[in-house]
Design a protein around this motif. Structure first.
Motif, PDB file in Angstrom:
ATOM      1  N   PRO A  35       0.824  -1.211   0.000  1.00 12.72           N
ATOM      2  CA  PRO A  35       0.000   0.000   0.000  1.00 12.72           C
ATOM      3  C   PRO A  35       0.861   1.265   0.000  1.00 12.72           C
ATOM      4  O   PRO A  35       1.830   1.376   0.752  1.00 12.72           O
ATOM      5  N   GLY A  36       0.522   2.207  -0.873  1.00 15.20           N
ATOM      6  CA  GLY A  36       1.231   3.490  -0.911  1.00 15.20           C
ATOM      7  C   GLY A  36       2.370   3.546  -1.887  1.00 15.20           C
ATOM      8  O   GLY A  36       2.909   4.618  -2.148  1.00 15.20           O
ATOM      9  N   GLU A  37       2.781   2.392  -2.452  1.00 22.66           N
ATOM     10  CA  GLU A  37       3.876   2.401  -3.412  1.00 22.66           C
ATOM     11  C   GLU A  37       3.391   2.892  -4.769  1.00 22.66           C
ATOM     12  O   GLU A  37       2.253   2.655  -5.152  1.00 22.66           O
ATOM     13  N   GLY A  38       4.285   3.571  -5.487  1.00 25.22           N
ATOM     14  CA  GLY A  38       4.014   3.895  -6.879  1.00 25.22           C
ATOM     15  C   GLY A  38       3.485   5.272  -7.138  1.00 25.22           C
ATOM     16  O   GLY A  38       3.534   5.751  -8.254  1.00 25.22           O
ATOM     17  N   GLY A  39       2.954   5.946  -6.125  1.00 24.83           N
ATOM     18  CA  GLY A  39       2.513   7.318  -6.334  1.00 24.83           C
ATOM     19  C   GLY A  39       1.074   7.431  -6.805  1.00 24.83           C
ATOM     20  O   GLY A  39       0.384   8.391  -6.468  1.00 24.83           O
ATOM     21  N   TRP A  40       0.567   6.481  -7.596  1.00 21.63           N
ATOM     22  CA  TRP A  40      -0.798   6.547  -8.099  1.00 21.63           C
ATOM     23  C   TRP A  40      -1.770   6.157  -7.006  1.00 21.63           C
ATOM     24  O   TRP A  40      -1.628   5.135  -6.366  1.00 21.63           O
ATOM     25  N   VAL A  41      -2.792   6.997  -6.776  1.00 18.37           N
ATOM     26  CA  VAL A  41      -3.800   6.723  -5.757  1.00 18.37           C
ATOM     27  C   VAL A  41      -5.137   6.514  -6.451  1.00 18.37           C
ATOM     28  O   VAL A  41      -5.692   7.439  -7.042  1.00 18.37           O
TER      29      VAL A  41
ATOM     30  N   PRO B 121      -9.278   5.841  -6.960  1.00 21.28           N
ATOM     31  CA  PRO B 121     -10.433   6.455  -6.282  1.00 21.28           C
ATOM     32  C   PRO B 121     -11.136   5.500  -5.330  1.00 21.28           C
ATOM     33  O   PRO B 121     -12.127   5.869  -4.723  1.00 21.28           O
ATOM     34  N   TYR B 122     -10.665   4.271  -5.227  1.00 20.79           N
ATOM     35  CA  TYR B 122     -11.253   3.291  -4.329  1.00 20.79           C
ATOM     36  C   TYR B 122     -10.205   2.853  -3.313  1.00 20.79           C
ATOM     37  O   TYR B 122      -9.008   3.042  -3.516  1.00 20.79           O
ATOM     38  N   VAL B 123     -10.658   2.266  -2.208  1.00 21.10           N
ATOM     39  CA  VAL B 123      -9.757   1.745  -1.179  1.00 21.10           C
ATOM     40  C   VAL B 123     -10.067   0.256  -1.017  1.00 21.10           C
ATOM     41  O   VAL B 123     -11.149  -0.116  -0.547  1.00 21.10           O
ATOM     42  N   LEU B 124      -9.129  -0.574  -1.437  1.00 22.44           N
ATOM     43  CA  LEU B 124      -9.380  -2.013  -1.445  1.00 22.44           C
ATOM     44  C   LEU B 124      -9.654  -2.564  -0.049  1.00 22.44           C
ATOM     45  O   LEU B 124     -10.481  -3.462   0.122  1.00 22.44           O
ATOM     46  N   SER B 125      -8.950  -2.025   0.961  1.00 19.03           N
ATOM     47  CA  SER B 125      -9.163  -2.533   2.326  1.00 19.03           C
ATOM     48  C   SER B 125     -10.579  -2.244   2.808  1.00 19.03           C
ATOM     49  O   SER B 125     -11.170  -3.049   3.536  1.00 19.03           O
ATOM     50  N   ASP B 126     -11.146  -1.104   2.368  1.00 14.37           N
ATOM     51  CA  ASP B 126     -12.535  -0.802   2.740  1.00 14.37           C
ATOM     52  C   ASP B 126     -13.494  -1.805   2.089  1.00 14.37           C
ATOM     53  O   ASP B 126     -14.564  -2.100   2.635  1.00 14.37           O
ATOM     54  N   LEU B 127     -13.118  -2.290   0.922  1.00 14.64           N
ATOM     55  CA  LEU B 127     -13.949  -3.267   0.208  1.00 14.64           C
ATOM     56  C   LEU B 127     -13.619  -4.700   0.628  1.00 14.64           C
ATOM     57  O   LEU B 127     -14.172  -5.648   0.068  1.00 14.64           O
TER      58      LEU B 127
END
Length: 572
Positions: free
Chosen positions: A80-86, A88-94
């Motif tokens: 999580p957090g690698e790569g710079g691209w964020v 619009p969804y959060v996989l952990s929330d899903l």
């Protein structure tokens, strides 16, 4: 493998995914019930847990942007957090992971194939970008297994594209470059094709560069003009649509805003320029000039843009080959490879390479390469190592990947600790063997030769302890910092030599008395060691002078030892 049991060829893409199979000796791509060969790489997870995949999921994005997952390929095998691209969804929330999302896409493709073939399938070849590292390849393989597929081969995407292109040219000898600019990644590979054998000569690329990035840049332009939010899914979808239309038309519009192809190309120029260095590096690594290439093959949906085709034409000095459908070439190549493995196609041999060097850390913090970059895989190599200090009771082997001279500047993929009985310096012998399989997955074996006890490690996604974006930077840094790196390596080796020489010199002087020349040479070595700046060549030269000066001491020590031996025997 049973020729009657088909093996699927799958392009698991950032934007779209495809599946194919060899039927009656011909590779074909399979269509779903709506007649579409391309499945959007989208998954929607409803609040009640219902999962939809493909076009149906993509239609949910506008209504449920935080529950619709796209471009998950950019996240697979990464922390999580690698790569710079964020996204619009959060996989952990899903309550899901990139591997699980990818598995849903693969399940869908498996179902498409089983419907079309009217039989069950359980094996597949899956493509990945050439620059996917071990963690990303392993994660892709796990996704396939979670989808109920045995992944019989992980295949690099540019290699797959070249395989598709070369199937009807088995009698020719060619060198080709595959320029693969997709939705989320960029790869450039140089391959040689001779008598049905495909060998990758070099590969370079960026796992975080693709059409998605241009979509966001264009969305920012549209949002600024219309005073909207660039993060609005509607704006992002409009940007993607406008970009596609401008590959055909000179102008397109959205909400009354007219956008010209020239405006898009102005926005896209810095984006496309990012591919230049990778292309030049791939040519350099293959020891080729652009004019020595027989073909430049374009792959990936982003290469439909006139600007991209013009840029490639200028960069390589020749018209690119657009005979293959850029959206389908990779899937077609994967299908051909699947046919080869199943026995349905027998005329083509594929030889891939590892994109970065693999090695271990040696004494002094240096990188010792065991499998060099661009080695054809599968590959196996090893070396023998020994304990660097007396009474050492184990050896910590750090497995590294990268091109820098110092261990600290490369990635650590994993580590093995090999115990052995304490003894004098150089008494232990530990053999280390690296084995890269056809999927590019690394297995490491370390053996204590005294006990023949083996310690093994298979590098998996959890073993990577560095940020994945270093992939794109690694080779550039090795070139940019080559002089500094080599100076530091020479310094480290000279320092180790000095630290070995000085105690021996001091011991000799204590036995034989003072030597002005030797003392002066030793003082110079110590002075250079104490300097804050590392003058590697000066220290190396000072070591040599000290070594030369002590030759007479060595002779005197030998003569004294002989005299003492004769005296003990009563011969003098």
């Amino acid at each position: 493998m049973n020729p009657n049991s088909p093996i699927l060829g799958i392009d698991l893409g950032t934007t779209n995914s495809l599946v194919g199979v060899v039927d009656s000796g011909f590779p074909i791509l399979l269509a779903d019930e709506n007649g579409s060969r391309s499945t959007p790489s989208a998954v929607c997870i409803a609040e009640d847990g219902t999962i939809t995949v493909g076009a149906v999921a993509l239609r949910q994005r506008a209504l449920h942007p935080t529950r619709t997952i796209t471009s998950v390929k950019r996240l697979i095998g990464r922390r999580p957090g690698e790569g710079g691209w964020v996204p619009p969804y959060v996989l952990s929330d899903l309550q899901t992971t990139p591997v699980e999302v990818s598995a849903e896409i693969l399940k869908h493709l498996k179902a498409v194939a089983e419907r079309a073939l009217e039989q069950s399938v359980s094996q597949a070849v899956i493509t990945v970008p050439a620059y996917f590292n071990d963690a990303q390849r392993n994660a892709t393989k796990r996704a396939g297994e979670l989808a109920g597929l045995e992944v019989v081969r992980i295949l690099s995407e540019p290699t797959a594209a070249a395989l598709a292109y070369g199937l009807d040219k088995l009698g020719e000898h060619q060198k080709v470059a595959v320029y693969d600019l997709g939705g989320g990644t960029f790869d450039i590979s140089v391959l040689e094709m001779r008598d049905g054998a495909f060998q990758v000569l070099s590969t370079a690329g960026d796992t975080q560069l693709g059409g998605d990035d241009l979509d966001r840049m264009l969305a920012g332009f549209i949002a600024e003009k219309l005073n909207l939010s660039a993060k609005d899914i509607r704006v992002l979808e409009a940007a993607e649509s406008v970009k596609k239309r401008l590959s055909v038309d000179e102008a397109a519009s959205f909400d009354g805003l007219d956008i010209t192809r020239a405006e898009l190309e102005k926005i896209a120029r810095p984006w496309i320029e990012c591919t230049r260095l990778h292309c030049l590096r791939a040519l350099s690594d293959a020891n080729l000039k652009a004019e020595q290439l027989d073909e430049i093959i374009l792959v990936g949906g982003s290469t439909r843009m006139p600007l991209v085709r013009e840029y490639v034409r200028e960069l390589f000095g020749r018209e690119p080959n657009t005979s293959q459908n850029p959206d389908e070439a990779i899937a077609l190549g994967a299908t051909i490879q699947a046919g080869i493995l199943s026995g349905s196609l027998r005329q083509v041999l594929l030889l891939d390479v590892t994109p970065l060097s693999l090695g271990i850390e040696t004494f002094g913090g240096l990188m010792n390469i065991i499998i060099p970059r661009n080695t054809t895989i599968p590959a196996k190599a090893g070396e023998m190592f020994t304990n660097a200090v007396a009474n050492q009771d184990s050896m910590l082997i750090r497995i590294l990947q990268g091109e820098r001279e110092l261990a600290k500047d490369n990635w650590e993929l994993g580590r093995i600790e090999v115990p052995f009985p304490p003894g004098p310096k150089g008494s232990a012998r530990v053999g280390v063997q690296f084995s890269l399989d056809a999927d590019g997955i690394l297995n490491v074996l370390a053996r204590d030769t005294a006990t023949n006890q083996d310690t093994t490690l298979e590098i998996s996604g959890t073993a990577i302890d560095v940020e994945d974006e270093r992939v794109e930077q690694m080779i550039a840094e090795s070139v940019d910092l080559a002089f500094e790196d080599m100076n530091e390596r020479i310094w480290t080796e000279a320092k180790l030599k000095a630290e070995e020489l000085l105690p021996a010199v001091d011991a000799a002087l204590a036995q034989l008395g003072e030597s002005v020349e030797v003392r002066a040479c030793a003082a110079e070595v110590r002075r250079l060691l104490d300097l804050p700046e590392h003058d590697a060549r000066a220290l190396k030269a000072a070591n040599q002078q000290l070594d030369d000066a002590t030759q007479s001491l060595a002779v005197m020590l030998i003569e004294r030892a002989m005299e003492e031996s004769l005296a003990r025997r009563g011969l003098v």
